[in-house]
Motif scaffolding. Sequence first.
Motif, PDB file in Angstrom:
ATOM      1  N   ARG A 244       0.702  -1.388   0.395  1.00 38.29           N
ATOM      2  CA  ARG A 244       0.147  -0.187   0.274  1.00 38.29           C
ATOM      3  C   ARG A 244       0.831   1.310   0.320  1.00 38.29           C
ATOM      4  O   ARG A 244       0.755   2.035  -0.369  1.00 38.29           O
ATOM      5  CB  ARG A 244      -0.949   0.160   1.704  1.00 38.29           C
ATOM      6  CG  ARG A 244      -1.881   0.851   1.402  1.00 38.29           C
ATOM      7  CD  ARG A 244      -2.930   1.343   2.618  1.00 38.29           C
ATOM      8  NE  ARG A 244      -3.615   0.002   2.152  1.00 38.29           N
ATOM      9  CZ  ARG A 244      -4.721  -0.098   3.165  1.00 38.29           C
ATOM     10  NH1 ARG A 244      -4.570   0.292   4.102  1.00 38.29           N
ATOM     11  NH2 ARG A 244      -5.706  -1.412   3.263  1.00 38.29           N
ATOM     12  N   SER A 245       1.887   1.450   0.919  1.00 36.41           N
ATOM     13  CA  SER A 245       2.843   2.611   0.860  1.00 36.41           C
ATOM     14  C   SER A 245       3.811   2.570  -0.490  1.00 36.41           C
ATOM     15  O   SER A 245       3.352   3.399  -0.842  1.00 36.41           O
ATOM     16  CB  SER A 245       3.795   1.981   1.938  1.00 36.41           C
ATOM     17  OG  SER A 245       3.570   2.463   3.023  1.00 36.41           O
ATOM     18  N   ARG A 248       1.044   4.525  -3.038  1.00 34.12           N
ATOM     19  CA  ARG A 248       0.621   5.547  -2.391  1.00 34.12           C
ATOM     20  C   ARG A 248       1.970   6.458  -2.617  1.00 34.12           C
ATOM     21  O   ARG A 248       1.930   7.920  -3.041  1.00 34.12           O
ATOM     22  CB  ARG A 248       0.839   5.563  -0.849  1.00 34.12           C
ATOM     23  CG  ARG A 248       0.565   6.850  -0.426  1.00 34.12           C
ATOM     24  CD  ARG A 248       0.249   6.931   1.093  1.00 34.12           C
ATOM     25  NE  ARG A 248       1.047   5.928   1.814  1.00 34.12           N
ATOM     26  CZ  ARG A 248       1.993   6.662   2.162  1.00 34.12           C
ATOM     27  NH1 ARG A 248       2.682   7.817   1.270  1.00 34.12           N
ATOM     28  NH2 ARG A 248       3.507   6.141   2.400  1.00 34.12           N
TER      29      ARG A 248
END
Length: 323
Positions: A244-245, A248
């Motif tokens: 997820r990082s 992003r």
Amino acid sequence: MTQAPLSPPSNRPSEGSAHRAVADFLDHVRHERGLSRETVRAYRTDLERLLAFARDKVQRDRDVRVEDFTDELLHGYVMSLHQRLAKTSQARALSTCRSFFNFLVDRGDLPLNPLRAVSSPKLPSTVPGFLNVDDMVRFLDQLERNAKAPGAPWTHARDWALMETLYSTGLRVGELVRLDRHSVDPVRGLVRTLGKGSKERVVPIGSKALEALRRYLTSRDRTVRRGDAQALFVNTRGGRLTDRSVRRILKARLQQAGLWQPLSPHGLRHSFATHLLSSGADLRSIQEMLGHASLSTTQRYTKVHLDQLMSVYDEAHPRSRKR
């Protein structure tokens, strides 16, 4: 959020319990087949949906048993998927259930897979999103300038190294975040990774990505004194980056470079394969680098390549359809 237990909390599942069978199957795919946590989590979700449907159809005063998965019950389940889910989600749910029932057949709990005659919905062929070569170079050059700017924080160097590594190797984002520092051999220009099913493969990494990695690791070692010392890519607290990082970070860096089209980390993997094919690389080599089990999975990039050729032809040839 804490996962709900697969078995009823009041008592231990009886022999033949479908809840116990699902738990055994998840243990099997996690430990024996080596599937990723994300895949196991998706399997759990699909099978909990199946169990919930079966609970509504059997007597409510007893646990669902393996023998309850009759042709009639599963026909109703397939119809419910058709009514509630998109085609891609239907296909995934049916694939999970087939794998589960094959597991039960292999260990002698069922004589035949009750979904053997059920076909998955036909999915439309989609062209994966990717950046063209000019946009990719523009994007990576912008990241390099950010990383080399006087006084730039170490995270700028990390983000440059992150995207250069993704594009240079064609790794899946899950493979990328699992890399350790020793996974990269800068002398030979190779990266060792564990792909789907814990299959190890070795892929080349380019000189520009190695340059970015050297700058990032030097800057990180000066700044970050805590966290996971083995992980290759870390967050500001020193912990290993998550999928997820990375998504992003990619979205933010694309927008900073003026590239507003939606693109996932998998889009950089698609860009890697498409640009290699356009430059003359053969499909077998691309298949090996991507870690595809089947060449047919790699062949979808030929459609992207042909679409590009047709676009160039239509724009440039004096007797093209557009002219």
